[in-house]
Structure formats: structure tokens, C-alpha cells
Design a protein around this motif. Structure first.
Motif, PDB file in Angstrom:
ATOM      1  N   UNK A 209      -5.267  -7.546  11.156  1.00 34.84           N
ATOM      2  CA  UNK A 209      -4.611  -7.073  12.366  1.00 34.84           C
ATOM      3  C   UNK A 209      -4.550  -5.552  12.343  1.00 34.84           C
ATOM      4  N   UNK A 210      -4.131  -4.990  13.473  1.00 31.12           N
ATOM      5  CA  UNK A 210      -3.990  -3.539  13.564  1.00 31.12           C
ATOM      6  C   UNK A 210      -2.585  -3.205  14.053  1.00 31.12           C
ATOM      7  N   UNK A 211      -1.944  -2.278  13.363  1.00 29.95           N
ATOM      8  CA  UNK A 211      -0.627  -1.804  13.765  1.00 29.95           C
ATOM      9  C   UNK A 211      -0.659  -0.285  13.884  1.00 29.95           C
ATOM     10  N   UNK A 212       0.300   0.250  14.629  1.00 32.68           N
ATOM     11  CA  UNK A 212       0.458   1.693  14.773  1.00 32.68           C
ATOM     12  C   UNK A 212       1.711   2.095  14.002  1.00 32.68           C
ATOM     13  N   UNK A 213       1.543   2.982  13.035  1.00 31.69           N
ATOM     14  CA  UNK A 213       2.654   3.321  12.144  1.00 31.69           C
ATOM     15  C   UNK A 213       3.875   3.856  12.888  1.00 31.69           C
ATOM     16  N   UNK A 214       3.646   4.631  13.954  1.00 35.17           N
ATOM     17  CA  UNK A 214       4.777   5.249  14.644  1.00 35.17           C
ATOM     18  C   UNK A 214       5.481   4.303  15.610  1.00 35.17           C
ATOM     19  N   UNK A 215       5.076   3.045  15.646  1.00 34.47           N
ATOM     20  CA  UNK A 215       5.741   2.074  16.507  1.00 34.47           C
ATOM     21  C   UNK A 215       6.802   1.263  15.762  1.00 34.47           C
ATOM     22  N   UNK A 216       6.993   1.554  14.477  1.00 35.14           N
ATOM     23  CA  UNK A 216       8.064   0.905  13.722  1.00 35.14           C
ATOM     24  C   UNK A 216       9.393   1.586  14.024  1.00 35.14           C
ATOM     25  N   UNK A 217      10.453   0.856  13.833  1.00 35.20           N
ATOM     26  CA  UNK A 217      11.796   1.409  14.027  1.00 35.20           C
ATOM     27  C   UNK A 217      12.010   2.620  13.120  1.00 35.20           C
ATOM     28  N   UNK A 218      11.507   2.534  11.912  1.00 29.11           N
ATOM     29  CA  UNK A 218      11.511   3.652  10.963  1.00 29.11           C
ATOM     30  C   UNK A 218      10.455   3.347   9.909  1.00 29.11           C
ATOM     31  N   UNK A 219      10.051   4.356   9.159  1.00 24.88           N
ATOM     32  CA  UNK A 219       8.957   4.172   8.207  1.00 24.88           C
ATOM     33  C   UNK A 219       9.310   3.196   7.090  1.00 24.88           C
ATOM     34  N   UNK A 220      10.607   3.105   6.720  1.00 25.12           N
ATOM     35  CA  UNK A 220      10.966   2.212   5.618  1.00 25.12           C
ATOM     36  C   UNK A 220      10.783   0.737   5.990  1.00 25.12           C
ATOM     37  N   UNK A 221      10.837   0.410   7.287  1.00 31.48           N
ATOM     38  CA  UNK A 221      10.561  -0.968   7.703  1.00 31.48           C
ATOM     39  C   UNK A 221       9.087  -1.303   7.459  1.00 31.48           C
ATOM     40  N   UNK A 222       8.226  -0.344   7.761  1.00 33.67           N
ATOM     41  CA  UNK A 222       6.796  -0.542   7.544  1.00 33.67           C
ATOM     42  C   UNK A 222       6.475  -0.643   6.057  1.00 33.67           C
ATOM     43  N   UNK A 223       6.989   0.304   5.274  1.00 36.56           N
ATOM     44  CA  UNK A 223       6.657   0.341   3.851  1.00 36.56           C
ATOM     45  C   UNK A 223       7.179  -0.893   3.121  1.00 36.56           C
ATOM     46  N   UNK A 224       8.327  -1.406   3.553  1.00 37.88           N
ATOM     47  CA  UNK A 224       8.848  -2.617   2.911  1.00 37.88           C
ATOM     48  C   UNK A 224       7.988  -3.829   3.272  1.00 37.88           C
ATOM     49  N   UNK A 225       7.614  -3.945   4.532  1.00 38.66           N
ATOM     50  CA  UNK A 225       6.801  -5.083   4.960  1.00 38.66           C
ATOM     51  C   UNK A 225       5.454  -5.104   4.249  1.00 38.66           C
TER      52      UNK A 225
END
Length: 235
Positions: A209-225
Motif C-alpha cells: 500500500x501507499x501512505x503519505x507521512x504527513x497525513x498521520x495525526x503525528x509522526x509517533x503514530x506512524x513510527x509505532x505502526x
């Protein structure tokens, strides 16, 4: 009496006014606003509430951590375009094979005439159209629209994605099933975008899949996932 009646009509017309022109169509403006309108805030409380309601996701159990408004808009545009294109193509093929030129739909015969005028050059717009459709289908397949995280079990997530390119589908997954792709990070911007569209930038289970990093609530949500950190974010 007739004169008085006519004068009354004239008086009412001058004072009230009549609109004799047709109201102009604003469909284009609505589409433009839909595509370009600025969001108040990607995670505004009203937007979050609408997302939960649209997806049928319990706000008490799940937190919205990713919301790609661009993916949502292109999803609806593509979902509207593809069925229309398929129906139009079917009508074109049936009309060509069953009717004589004089009995065909006007748009069908016009396309036939244009194709005959172009001759072998008709291949160019045909290939371009095919590439656009393949690109739209690929983007529709790759992009995740929204992601939720379970409040009680932070290892569990739910993705909202396209299914059959015209419907949306909820898919739950676990954190240990996700992997980020970083092979394109050292490439130029153009090459990185191309690689992301071809291969995605994350993998969930056995799907890319493809995601956009700046569409997360905050970067720590992305890095944890993506298993880059082990500290769960505050939900």
C-alpha cells in the motif's frame, strides 16, 4: 379594464422583477471546490466525527490516526469515472457492431469519424487513455484512505481502503504485520514518487500500500505502526 390590468402587470414587473435567464450551472465549481477546498484541520473534531460515522467505526474503541483527504477525494472521482467509462465503452462497442453508420448514436459516429481521420495516429490517444486508466486503478488500489488504532489493544489497527475500485472496505491488521519500504528514500523526487506508485511504501501482510507521512495525526503514530518505535502513542 384591460388597460388597467396591463398597467398592473407592468407595475409589478418593474417592482418585483422577473428573471428570464436560465440559472447557470455550477457543477464545475462544485467539483473544483471538492478537489481544492482547504480543510480547517485534518483532525478537526468535526472531521473525526464524520469519518467515524461514515466508516461505521466506534469512537469509544478506535482512534483515527491517519486521514488522507487527497486519497478520499480521488477515490470518489475515480469511482464515478470508471463505471461511466465502462458503460460508455460498452455502448460504443455494441453500437458499432449492431448498427449502420446512419443509425448510430451521434457521439459514437463522431468518434468513428475522428478515428478514421487520424488513421494510425489514433494509437497515441488510445494508449494515453489506457495509461491514465491503469494509473487511476493502481492509485485506487494502493492508497489507504484512513487508519484507526484500537484504544484498548494498541497493536491492532483498521485500514479503510478501496475495494474493486468503486467501494470502500474495512480491513483490520496487527502491528507485527506491517513493514515500511525505504528503498526509494535515496532516489530523486520523481523516481521516489514513481517507485511509490508502482510498489507502494508499506506492506501489510502480503499486500503493498501507499501512505503519505504527513497525513498521520503525528509522526509517533506512524513510527509505532511501522515498528520503528516500541512506545505506543497516546490515544
Amino acid at each position: 379594464m384591460i388597460t388597467r390590468y396591463l398597467l398592473t402587470i407592468k407595475h409589478n414587473t418593474l417592482h418585483r422583477g422577473f428573471c428570464t435567464s436560465r440559472p447557470s450551472s455550477n457543477i464545475f465549481e462544485k467539483v473544483k471546490h471538492f478537489l481544492l477546498a482547504e480543510e480547517r484541520e485534518n483532525f478537526d473534531s468535526d472531521n473525526i466525527r464524520k469519518a467515524h460515522k461514515k466508516d461505521g467505526v466506534d469512537e469509544e474503541k478506535w482512534t483515527l490516526i491517519y486521514r488522507d483527504i487527497g486519497a478520499s477525494r480521488t477515490f470518489y472521482m475515480t469511482a464515478a469515472f470508471l463505471p461511466c467509462f465502462i458503460i460508455g465503452s460498452a455502448v460504443f462497442v455494441v453500437d458499432i457492431n449492431t448498427n449502420s453508420p446512419s443509425n448510430r448514436f451521434d457521439f459514437v459516429q463522431k468518434l468513428v469519424n475522428d478515428a478514421e481521420e487520424l488513421g494510425s495516429l489514433v494509437v497515441l490517444p488510445s494508449v494515453a487513455l489506457a495509461l491514465v486508466i491503469v494509473f487511476l486503478a493502481r492509485v485506487q488500489q494502493l492508497r489507504l484512505i484512513r487508519i484507526y488504532q484500537n484504544k484498548t489493544n494498541t497493536e491492532e489497527f483498521m485500514a479503510i481502503r478501496s475495494k474493486y475500485m468503486i467501494t470502500q472496505f474495512k480491513e483490520t491488521f496487527r502491528r507485527d504485520e506491517t513493514t515500511g519500504f525505504y528503498f526509494a528514500e535515496d532516489q530523486t523526487d520523481g523516481a521516489r514518487v514513481a517507485l511509490h506508485f508502482l510498489f507502494g511504501n508499506i506492506q501489510i501482510g502480503n499486500r503493498k500500500f501507499m501512505i503519505m507521512d504527513d497525513m498521520f495525526r503525528a509522526n509517533n503514530y506512524r513510527s509505532y505502526m511501522l515498528n520503528e518505535t516500541s512506545v505506543p502513542p497516546r490515544l
